[in-house]
Design a protein around this motif. Structure first.
Motif, PDB file in Angstrom:
ATOM      1  N   ALA A  11       0.835  -1.206   0.000  1.00 49.24           N
ATOM      2  CA  ALA A  11       0.000   0.000   0.000  1.00 49.24           C
ATOM      3  C   ALA A  11       0.869   1.255   0.000  1.00 49.24           C
ATOM      4  CB  ALA A  11      -0.930  -0.002   1.209  1.00 49.24           C
ATOM      5  N   LEU A  12       1.943   1.241   0.777  1.00 48.79           N
ATOM      6  CA  LEU A  12       2.854   2.387   0.805  1.00 48.79           C
ATOM      7  C   LEU A  12       3.546   2.551  -0.548  1.00 48.79           C
ATOM      8  CD1 LEU A  12       4.438   2.028   4.359  1.00 48.79           C
ATOM      9  CD2 LEU A  12       2.620   3.601   3.634  1.00 48.79           C
ATOM     10  N   ARG A  13       3.935   1.448  -1.157  1.00 53.85           N
ATOM     11  CA  ARG A  13       4.577   1.478  -2.476  1.00 53.85           C
ATOM     12  C   ARG A  13       3.622   2.072  -3.517  1.00 53.85           C
ATOM     13  NH1 ARG A  13       7.525  -2.728  -1.642  1.00 53.85           N
ATOM     14  NH2 ARG A  13       5.827  -4.188  -1.840  1.00 53.85           N
ATOM     15  N   GLN A  14       2.378   1.673  -3.467  1.00 52.79           N
ATOM     16  CA  GLN A  14       1.387   2.198  -4.424  1.00 52.79           C
ATOM     17  C   GLN A  14       1.189   3.700  -4.237  1.00 52.79           C
ATOM     18  OE1 GLN A  14      -2.191  -0.131  -4.105  1.00 52.79           O
ATOM     19  NE2 GLN A  14      -1.257  -1.936  -5.041  1.00 52.79           N
ATOM     20  N   SER A  15       1.108   4.128  -2.993  1.00 58.66           N
ATOM     21  CA  SER A  15       0.941   5.552  -2.708  1.00 58.66           C
ATOM     22  C   SER A  15       2.162   6.344  -3.179  1.00 58.66           C
ATOM     23  CB  SER A  15       0.700   5.754  -1.214  1.00 58.66           C
ATOM     24  OG  SER A  15       0.408   7.091  -0.935  1.00 58.66           O
ATOM     25  N   ALA A  16       3.348   5.804  -2.932  1.00 63.51           N
ATOM     26  CA  ALA A  16       4.579   6.444  -3.390  1.00 63.51           C
ATOM     27  C   ALA A  16       4.607   6.528  -4.910  1.00 63.51           C
ATOM     28  CB  ALA A  16       5.800   5.683  -2.879  1.00 63.51           C
ATOM     29  N   LEU A  30      10.708  16.665  -4.885  1.00 65.53           N
ATOM     30  CA  LEU A  30      10.161  16.635  -3.525  1.00 65.53           C
ATOM     31  C   LEU A  30      11.296  16.545  -2.515  1.00 65.53           C
ATOM     32  CD1 LEU A  30       7.544  16.297  -1.726  1.00 65.53           C
ATOM     33  CD2 LEU A  30       7.968  13.833  -1.883  1.00 65.53           C
ATOM     34  N   VAL A  31      11.125  17.232  -1.400  1.00 64.05           N
ATOM     35  CA  VAL A  31      12.030  17.116  -0.258  1.00 64.05           C
ATOM     36  C   VAL A  31      11.201  16.678   0.948  1.00 64.05           C
ATOM     37  CG1 VAL A  31      11.853  19.581   0.350  1.00 64.05           C
ATOM     38  CG2 VAL A  31      13.813  18.253   1.124  1.00 64.05           C
ATOM     39  N   THR A  32      11.785  15.815   1.779  1.00 67.59           N
ATOM     40  CA  THR A  32      11.123  15.382   3.008  1.00 67.59           C
ATOM     41  C   THR A  32      11.920  15.869   4.211  1.00 67.59           C
ATOM     42  OG1 THR A  32      12.301  13.258   3.092  1.00 67.59           O
ATOM     43  CG2 THR A  32      10.203  13.299   1.908  1.00 67.59           C
ATOM     44  N   LEU A  45       9.812   6.338  -0.808  1.00 67.67           N
ATOM     45  CA  LEU A  45       9.865   7.032  -2.098  1.00 67.67           C
ATOM     46  C   LEU A  45      11.054   6.588  -2.936  1.00 67.67           C
ATOM     47  CD1 LEU A  45       8.839  10.556  -0.816  1.00 67.67           C
ATOM     48  CD2 LEU A  45       7.500   9.111  -2.381  1.00 67.67           C
ATOM     49  N   THR A  46      12.221   6.490  -2.316  1.00 60.42           N
ATOM     50  CA  THR A  46      13.426   6.158  -3.083  1.00 60.42           C
ATOM     51  C   THR A  46      13.577   4.668  -3.346  1.00 60.42           C
ATOM     52  OG1 THR A  46      14.803   6.172  -1.090  1.00 60.42           O
ATOM     53  CG2 THR A  46      14.647   8.239  -2.344  1.00 60.42           C
ATOM     54  N   ASP A  47      12.687   3.861  -2.789  1.00 60.75           N
ATOM     55  CA  ASP A  47      12.647   2.446  -3.170  1.00 60.75           C
ATOM     56  C   ASP A  47      12.187   2.294  -4.620  1.00 60.75           C
ATOM     57  OD1 ASP A  47      13.557   1.378  -0.795  1.00 60.75           O
ATOM     58  OD2 ASP A  47      11.577   0.779  -0.062  1.00 60.75           O
ATOM     59  N   LEU A  48      11.522   3.308  -5.157  1.00 60.62           N
ATOM     60  CA  LEU A  48      11.030   3.251  -6.531  1.00 60.62           C
ATOM     61  C   LEU A  48      12.161   3.537  -7.508  1.00 60.62           C
ATOM     62  CD1 LEU A  48       7.678   5.229  -6.161  1.00 60.62           C
ATOM     63  CD2 LEU A  48       7.998   2.748  -6.203  1.00 60.62           C
ATOM     64  N   PRO A  49      12.325   2.703  -8.514  1.00 56.06           N
ATOM     65  CA  PRO A  49      13.339   2.973  -9.536  1.00 56.06           C
ATOM     66  C   PRO A  49      13.061   4.312 -10.215  1.00 56.06           C
ATOM     67  CG  PRO A  49      12.416   0.765  -9.807  1.00 56.06           C
ATOM     68  CD  PRO A  49      11.574   1.467  -8.778  1.00 56.06           C
ATOM     69  N   GLY A  50      14.114   5.043 -10.509  1.00 56.43           N
ATOM     70  CA  GLY A  50      13.962   6.321 -11.195  1.00 56.43           C
ATOM     71  C   GLY A  50      13.620   7.485 -10.287  1.00 56.43           C
ATOM     72  N   SER A  51      13.669   7.269  -8.972  1.00 56.21           N
ATOM     73  CA  SER A  51      13.262   8.317  -8.035  1.00 56.21           C
ATOM     74  C   SER A  51      14.152   9.558  -8.107  1.00 56.21           C
ATOM     75  CB  SER A  51      13.204   7.784  -6.604  1.00 56.21           C
ATOM     76  OG  SER A  51      14.447   7.229  -6.217  1.00 56.21           O
ATOM     77  N   SER A  52      15.358   9.428  -8.642  1.00 54.25           N
ATOM     78  CA  SER A  52      16.234  10.608  -8.748  1.00 54.25           C
ATOM     79  C   SER A  52      15.658  11.657  -9.691  1.00 54.25           C
ATOM     80  CB  SER A  52      17.639  10.208  -9.193  1.00 54.25           C
ATOM     81  OG  SER A  52      17.590   9.612 -10.472  1.00 54.25           O
ATOM     82  N   PHE A  55      12.857  13.036  -6.718  1.00 57.47           N
ATOM     83  CA  PHE A  55      13.147  13.136  -5.277  1.00 57.47           C
ATOM     84  C   PHE A  55      14.453  13.893  -5.094  1.00 57.47           C
ATOM     85  CE2 PHE A  55      14.810  11.843  -1.179  1.00 57.47           C
ATOM     86  CZ  PHE A  55      13.689  11.992  -0.371  1.00 57.47           C
ATOM     87  N   ASP A  56      14.388  15.024  -4.393  1.00 56.18           N
ATOM     88  CA  ASP A  56      15.552  15.884  -4.218  1.00 56.18           C
ATOM     89  C   ASP A  56      16.370  15.522  -2.990  1.00 56.18           C
ATOM     90  OD1 ASP A  56      17.263  18.104  -4.764  1.00 56.18           O
ATOM     91  OD2 ASP A  56      16.146  19.323  -3.347  1.00 56.18           O
ATOM     92  N   ALA A  57      15.725  15.464  -1.821  1.00 55.26           N
ATOM     93  CA  ALA A  57      16.469  15.255  -0.580  1.00 55.26           C
ATOM     94  C   ALA A  57      15.533  14.833   0.538  1.00 55.26           C
ATOM     95  CB  ALA A  57      17.192  16.538  -0.172  1.00 55.26           C
ATOM     96  N   GLY A  58      16.126  14.179   1.525  1.00 56.17           N
ATOM     97  CA  GLY A  58      15.422  13.833   2.742  1.00 56.17           C
ATOM     98  C   GLY A  58      16.287  14.195   3.931  1.00 56.17           C
ATOM     99  N   VAL A  59      15.684  14.867   4.908  1.00 54.45           N
ATOM    100  CA  VAL A  59      16.404  15.300   6.104  1.00 54.45           C
ATOM    101  C   VAL A  59      15.710  14.687   7.319  1.00 54.45           C
ATOM    102  CG1 VAL A  59      17.156  17.293   7.450  1.00 54.45           C
ATOM    103  CG2 VAL A  59      16.935  17.488   4.972  1.00 54.45           C
ATOM    104  N   VAL A  60      16.500  14.044   8.189  1.00 60.03           N
ATOM    105  CA  VAL A  60      15.965  13.521   9.441  1.00 60.03           C
ATOM    106  C   VAL A  60      16.474  14.417  10.561  1.00 60.03           C
ATOM    107  CG1 VAL A  60      15.888  11.564  11.034  1.00 60.03           C
ATOM    108  CG2 VAL A  60      15.889  11.163   8.559  1.00 60.03           C
ATOM    109  N   THR A  61      15.541  15.047  11.261  1.00 63.91           N
ATOM    110  CA  THR A  61      15.894  15.984  12.331  1.00 63.91           C
ATOM    111  C   THR A  61      15.158  15.590  13.605  1.00 63.91           C
ATOM    112  OG1 THR A  61      14.155  17.503  11.622  1.00 63.91           O
ATOM    113  CG2 THR A  61      16.350  17.892  10.739  1.00 63.91           C
TER     114      THR A  61
END
Length: 169
Positions: A11-16, A30-32, A45-52, A55-61
């Motif tokens: 379900a998460l893969r489909q939504s992504a 997109l940035v997270t 999101l980046t599990d999907l092929p071609g996400s580059s 998908f720009d960046a992800g930050v964990v804070t």
């Protein structure tokens, strides 16, 4: 509490995949900005092929200091409202867009448990914010049920659903 069931990996893969389609259609990146999900949104999101391509960046804070240094969250906001608040998530999502070249952003902050909850902010309380470049940030509070994994999965699903809505406008 939110009545949503715990989303499966599929379900998460489909939504992504739907987020990816909308970003590609609109030629946006997109940035997270994540706290309680610890990078789970970016991973899905980046599990999907071609996400580059979208998908720009992800930050964990996780810490206050990281939110301040990496996303520009005002220390007074954190002192006044705490990390799990509408004000904080709005500053997180706005800061993510300001610091990266993306056209859209999503930010999450919450209490995934099992500890850390209070009477005013129980375990499962999650704020999610969304913003498109040039637009206004908006946020919503969720109250999810379940263990840490269930809360985080529901957060990822809600975040992705909100990105879809923001991109559809």
């Amino acid at each position: 509490m939110e009545s949503a069931s715990v989303p499966t990996d599929e379900a998460l893969r489909q939504s992504a995949g739907e987020v990816a389609r909308l970003l590609l259609e609109r030629k946006l990146m997109l940035v997270t900005a994540e706290s309680c999900t610890g990078g789970f949104i970016a991973k899905v999101l980046t599990d999907l092929p071609g996400s580059s391509a979208w998908f720009d960046a992800g930050v964990v804070t996780y810490s206050y200091e990281a939110k301040e240094a990496l996303l520009g969250v005002n220390p007074r906001t954190l002192e006044r409202t705490g990390a799990v608040s509408e004000e904080t998530v709005l500053e997180m999502v706005s800061g993510a867009l300001a610091r990266f070249g993306a056209g859209a952003a999503v930010a999450v902050t919450g209490i995934a448990g099992p500890g850390g909850g209070t009477e005013g902010k129980p375990v499962g309380t999650v704020w999610i914010g969304w913003k498109r470049r040039g637009g206004y940030a908006h946020a919503r509070v969720f109250h999810f049920d379940g263990d840490r994994d269930a809360i985080r999965r529901q957060t990822v699903a809600a975040a992705l659903e909100g990105v879809q809505k923001a991109l559809a406008q």
